[in-house]
Design a protein around this motif. Sequence first.
Motif, PDB file in Angstrom:
ATOM      1  N   GLU A  22       0.827  -1.211   0.000  1.00 19.39           N
ATOM      2  CA  GLU A  22       0.000   0.000   0.000  1.00 19.39           C
ATOM      3  C   GLU A  22       0.860   1.259   0.000  1.00 19.39           C
ATOM      4  O   GLU A  22       0.570   2.222  -0.712  1.00 19.39           O
ATOM      5  CB  GLU A  22      -0.931   0.012   1.210  1.00 19.39           C
ATOM      6  N   ALA A  26       1.099   4.855  -2.441  1.00 16.00           N
ATOM      7  CA  ALA A  26       0.371   5.966  -1.842  1.00 16.00           C
ATOM      8  C   ALA A  26       1.186   6.873  -0.925  1.00 16.00           C
ATOM      9  O   ALA A  26       0.624   7.755  -0.307  1.00 16.00           O
ATOM     10  CB  ALA A  26      -0.812   5.409  -1.052  1.00 16.00           C
ATOM     11  N   SER A  27       2.498   6.654  -0.808  1.00 20.00           N
ATOM     12  CA  SER A  27       3.233   7.470   0.156  1.00 20.00           C
ATOM     13  C   SER A  27       4.710   7.564  -0.192  1.00 20.00           C
ATOM     14  O   SER A  27       5.166   6.976  -1.160  1.00 20.00           O
ATOM     15  CB  SER A  27       3.083   6.873   1.558  1.00 20.00           C
TER      16      SER A  27
END
Length: 80
Positions: A22, A26-27
């Motif tokens: 994830e 997303a980061s």
Amino acid sequence: KDPGPQARLEFAEALFTKEYPEASSASDGIVLIFDSEDGGMVAAALPSLQQWKVGTLSDDAFWRQCFFDPPEAFTPSANR
């Protein structure tokens, strides 16, 4: 109850492994904050996580690229 430096590192490794898919989309990385009496924080940047997960960065090299605050909260022995 204080888990100790080795347990913190093992928990961080498990969380980084679990959250990497994830985080990679997303980061910029992962920050883990321990809410305990003596606290502590460990952060790993996405490029380091990527290299570690594909095997181009050893465990020791990965940990050297992470940020620890305070460092002694994550140092179980002299070789880390």
